[in-house]
Design a protein around this motif. Structure first.
Motif, PDB file in Angstrom:
ATOM      1  N   ALA A 109       0.832  -1.209   0.000  1.00  0.00           N
ATOM      2  CA  ALA A 109       0.000   0.000   0.000  1.00  0.00           C
ATOM      3  C   ALA A 109       0.864   1.257   0.000  1.00  0.00           C
ATOM      4  O   ALA A 109       0.542   2.249  -0.660  1.00  0.00           O
ATOM      5  CB  ALA A 109      -0.925  -0.004   1.209  1.00  0.00           C
ATOM      6  N   GLU A 110       1.986   1.218   0.725  1.00  0.00           N
ATOM      7  CA  GLU A 110       2.885   2.380   0.752  1.00  0.00           C
ATOM      8  C   GLU A 110       3.463   2.651  -0.637  1.00  0.00           C
ATOM      9  O   GLU A 110       3.556   3.805  -1.071  1.00  0.00           O
ATOM     10  CB  GLU A 110       4.018   2.147   1.751  1.00  0.00           C
ATOM     11  N   ALA A 111       3.833   1.588  -1.353  1.00  0.00           N
ATOM     12  CA  ALA A 111       4.351   1.763  -2.714  1.00  0.00           C
ATOM     13  C   ALA A 111       3.291   2.373  -3.611  1.00  0.00           C
ATOM     14  O   ALA A 111       3.581   3.252  -4.432  1.00  0.00           O
ATOM     15  CB  ALA A 111       4.816   0.419  -3.273  1.00  0.00           C
ATOM     16  N   ASP A 139      11.409   0.865  -5.232  1.00  0.00           N
ATOM     17  CA  ASP A 139      12.156   0.139  -4.197  1.00  0.00           C
ATOM     18  C   ASP A 139      11.207  -0.519  -3.197  1.00  0.00           C
ATOM     19  O   ASP A 139      11.414  -1.666  -2.772  1.00  0.00           O
ATOM     20  CB  ASP A 139      13.110   1.091  -3.464  1.00  0.00           C
ATOM     21  N   THR A 140      10.149   0.197  -2.835  1.00  0.00           N
ATOM     22  CA  THR A 140       9.183  -0.333  -1.864  1.00  0.00           C
ATOM     23  C   THR A 140       8.380  -1.479  -2.468  1.00  0.00           C
ATOM     24  O   THR A 140       8.104  -2.478  -1.801  1.00  0.00           O
ATOM     25  CB  THR A 140       8.243   0.796  -1.386  1.00  0.00           C
ATOM     26  N   ALA A 141       7.992  -1.352  -3.745  1.00  0.00           N
ATOM     27  CA  ALA A 141       7.251  -2.422  -4.406  1.00  0.00           C
ATOM     28  C   ALA A 141       8.109  -3.677  -4.549  1.00  0.00           C
ATOM     29  O   ALA A 141       7.605  -4.801  -4.453  1.00  0.00           O
ATOM     30  CB  ALA A 141       6.774  -1.950  -5.782  1.00  0.00           C
ATOM     31  N   ARG A 147       5.050  -7.798  -8.454  1.00  0.00           N
ATOM     32  CA  ARG A 147       5.569  -7.579  -9.804  1.00  0.00           C
ATOM     33  C   ARG A 147       4.660  -6.668 -10.631  1.00  0.00           C
ATOM     34  O   ARG A 147       5.140  -5.848 -11.405  1.00  0.00           O
ATOM     35  CB  ARG A 147       5.776  -8.923 -10.506  1.00  0.00           C
ATOM     36  N   SER A 148       3.358  -6.826 -10.463  1.00  0.00           N
ATOM     37  CA  SER A 148       2.440  -5.984 -11.225  1.00  0.00           C
ATOM     38  C   SER A 148       2.591  -4.518 -10.826  1.00  0.00           C
ATOM     39  O   SER A 148       2.605  -3.624 -11.686  1.00  0.00           O
ATOM     40  CB  SER A 148       0.996  -6.440 -11.009  1.00  0.00           C
ATOM     41  N   LEU A 149       2.725  -4.255  -9.527  1.00  0.00           N
ATOM     42  CA  LEU A 149       2.906  -2.880  -9.064  1.00  0.00           C
ATOM     43  C   LEU A 149       4.254  -2.325  -9.530  1.00  0.00           C
ATOM     44  O   LEU A 149       4.351  -1.163  -9.934  1.00  0.00           O
ATOM     45  CB  LEU A 149       2.799  -2.834  -7.536  1.00  0.00           C
TER      46      LEU A 149
END
Length: 298
Positions: A109-111, A139-141, A147-149
């Motif tokens: 969620a943060e990403a 980096d966060t994702a 992978r989709s994000l």
């Protein structure tokens, strides 16, 4: 939703139970209003939902879910405010939601919040800040192993480079995004990225490569039943084939099919060109002379 809201107070629920039901109703109502093009009206129930979720943080029963829902409704508010051109308020709402996600230690969620805030910074033409924010989002994702994000963030980075005329860099980022979307089985992400690859290749003069990407985007849009993308790709192909006039790199059937789709789109949208087609039975397109619309008429 309005009928449900009107009925809920008479159900005998406890105060916190009633408040969370109304908050959820108001969030749903805000989303419905926004998706139906009533963005200004959508803010009223979304703001009420925000107030109720904020109050429910003190609830012994609903504190945890209220915090998660508060983050979500702040993201909704940010999207509506962006559409209304109120970017400073949108950024503030998105950053509040992002801080909650960080507090909850929800990396995914943060990403997503970092991506949203970066998009708003782009709309404010704060490109350097947006680039930094996209990198933090990526980096966060990666830490969340989504992978989709990651693909969505790389695609957004590619858009940022393309908007600044850096098409080689954009294509590299789009190709990275495409690999991630394919690995994640994200057909919509793949469709959007192949269309963006077509645009970038066209802008750097690689027309045959652009056509190949557009045709792949069209294939995916057909599989997904995405009419919006089908229309956009048809338009892109029509423009591309005009650019290729005199030295076509694709079979004539493909050129004709793309022109036919373009003419259908023109007729549906209307305007001067559509009037010329209907009145004259043909229209002059650069590089093609007069193209008949007999099969293109809806």
């Amino acid at each position: 939703i309005e009928r449900l809201k009107a009925r809920t107070p008479g159900t005998g629920l406890e105060e916190d139970d009633l408040r969370i039901q109304l908050a959820l109703c108001n969030r749903s109502l805000g989303l419905i209003l926004n998706h139906s093009g009533r963005s200004e009206a959508a803010l009223v129930p979304l703001n009420q939902a925000e107030a109720d979720f904020t109050t429910l943080q003190n609830s012994p029963v609903y504190a945890g879910s209220a915090l998660i829902n508060l983050s979500a409704v702040l993201g909704d508010q940010a999207n509506v405010l962006r559409q209304l051109g109120r970017h400073s308020e949108a950024l503030a709402a998105a950053e509040r939601g992002m801080e909650i996600d960080r507090q909850l230690r929800d990396a995914q969620a943060e990403a997503g919040g970092l991506l949203q805030t970066a998009d708003i910074l782009v709309e404010q033409q704060r490109f350097a800040e947006a680039g930094d924010r996209y990198q933090r989002a990526l980096d966060t994702a990666r830490a969340a192993n989504d992978r989709s994000l990651q693909g969505s963030i790389l695609e957004a980075q590619g858009n940022l480079e393309a908007n600044q005329g850096h098409f080689d860099e954009a294509i590299t980022l789009y190709q990275q995004a495409l690999s991630l979307f394919q690995a994640a089985g994200d057909a919509k992400g793949e469709m959007d990225t192949t269309n963006n690859l077509g645009i970038a290749e066209s802008n750097r003069g690689q027309l045959a490569a652009a056509a190949a990407w557009y045709l792949r985007a069209r294939e995916l849009a057909g599989q997904l039943g995405n009419r919006y993308m089908l229309g956009g790709v048809a338009q892109n192909l029509g423009i591309l084939y005009q650019q290729q006039a005199g030295q076509p790199d694709l079979p004539e059937a493909e050129r004709y099919a793309a022109l036919r789709e373009l003419m259908i789109r023109i007729l549906r949208v209307g305007g001067a060109i559509a009037d010329a087609i209907r009145n004259n039975g043909s229209v002059a397109l650069p590089g093609f002379g007069h193209v008949m619309d007999a099969e293109a008429t809806p």
